[in-house]
Design an enzyme around this catalytic site. Structure first.
Site, mmCIF file in Angstrom:
data_model
loop_
_atom_site.group_PDB
_atom_site.id
_atom_site.type_symbol
_atom_site.label_atom_id
_atom_site.label_comp_id
_atom_site.label_asym_id
_atom_site.label_seq_id
_atom_site.Cartn_x
_atom_site.Cartn_y
_atom_site.Cartn_z
ATOM 1 N N HIS A 154 -3.237 3.578 8.240
ATOM 2 C CA HIS A 154 -3.024 5.030 8.188
ATOM 3 C C HIS A 154 -4.190 5.735 7.506
ATOM 4 C CE1 HIS A 154 -1.737 5.817 3.930
ATOM 5 N NE2 HIS A 154 -1.250 4.588 3.964
ATOM 6 N N GLU A 196 1.599 8.938 7.715
ATOM 7 C CA GLU A 196 2.337 7.800 7.142
ATOM 8 C C GLU A 196 3.042 8.191 5.857
ATOM 9 O OE1 GLU A 196 2.966 4.186 4.602
ATOM 10 O OE2 GLU A 196 1.733 5.958 4.208
ATOM 11 N N GLU A 197 2.338 8.962 5.033
ATOM 12 C CA GLU A 197 2.900 9.346 3.741
ATOM 13 C C GLU A 197 4.116 10.270 3.886
ATOM 14 O OE1 GLU A 197 1.955 7.984 1.088
ATOM 15 O OE2 GLU A 197 -0.166 7.429 1.240
ATOM 16 N N ASP A 223 -5.395 3.522 -0.975
ATOM 17 C CA ASP A 223 -4.279 3.965 -0.121
ATOM 18 C C ASP A 223 -4.678 5.201 0.685
ATOM 19 O OD1 ASP A 223 -1.770 4.391 0.948
ATOM 20 O OD2 ASP A 223 -0.892 5.161 -0.889
ATOM 21 N N ASP A 261 -2.603 -1.695 4.848
ATOM 22 C CA ASP A 261 -2.232 -0.592 3.963
ATOM 23 C C ASP A 261 -2.409 -1.080 2.533
ATOM 24 O OD1 ASP A 261 -1.285 1.677 2.794
ATOM 25 O OD2 ASP A 261 0.664 1.682 3.784
#
Length: 219
Positions: free
Chosen positions: A28, A83-84, A49, A110
């Site tokens: 992501h 994604e978050e 991240d 990830d």
């Protein structure tokens, strides 16, 4: 692939000898952004991240091309947005890609850059496909990559990241993950915190994982 006015996945496709079979390598590209109400550093940089995972996927894409060999299966390199916010990008793909029934495997990255030298690397894989775990064991024995794998067979890999979107469609998954670290979801998740030699070793090993997915007949 546009999800809305503000979200979009980025996809690259490497055609294989079998145009009707696919594997997907994904990470992501989104993070938390900027929080104006914070004091001091307001920017969530997301080095681990998930710039670390994006870099691994990009390097694997480059290695596939530079190998000069056409894979058996078509490889989709996917960089997911949202994604978050709840796996929005990968969910959109798995719900709308018309050939999902011909996706043979998904490899997820990830957070693969934030661990110390001694911290094991979690290697999650779908339990019903044990060969996915055997691949890394054989590659580690042959090439001695500079990290310690923690093999995690997973019956129902639905938590934590974009692999869940694929599992829910019946696709076997592998997820490389270096685990929690002090800068997780903090503005301090910056480039100087990344363990670059370990990230390099993980990427090298994961390239072989992707190659197995793209070329082995059965798993």
């Amino acid at each position: 692939v546009h999800l809305s006015m503000s979200l979009g996945n980025v996809l690259g496709v490497l055609p294989g000898k079998r145009a009707d079979e696919y594997v997907v390598v994904g990470a992501h590209i989104d993070h938390e952004g900027v929080y104006e109400d914070l004091e001091g550093d307001k920017i969530y940089n997301g080095a681990d991240d998930n710039a670390s995972g994006v870099s691994a996927a990009l390097q694997i894409m480059k290695a596939f091309v530079e190998s000069g060999e056409q894979p058996e299966r078509t490889v989709v390199f996917a960089f997911w947005d949202g994604e978050e916010e709840g796996l929005l990008g990968s969910t959109y793909f798995t719900q709308h890609f018309k050939s999902m029934d011909r996706v043979r495997a998904y490899l997820n990255f990830d957070m693969v850059g934030g661990a110390s030298d001694t911290t094991p690397v979690s290697y999650f894989f779908t339990a019903s496909h044990p060969k996915l775990g055997q691949w890394l064991k054989a590659d580690m024995a042959e090439r001695h990559f500079a990290f310690v794998p923690d093999y995690r067979s997973w019956d129902n890999p639905v938590g934590g990241s974009d692999q869940a979107s694929f599992h829910l469609k019946g696709v076997p998954i592998v997820w490389y993950h270096t685990g929690p670290q002090p800068h997780y979801n903090q503005p301090s998740d910056e480039p100087q915190t990344i363990n670059y030699p370990k990230l390099t070793a993980i990427t090298q090993a994961a390239y072989l994982t992707a190659w197995h997915m793209a070329n082995e007949n059965e798993y």
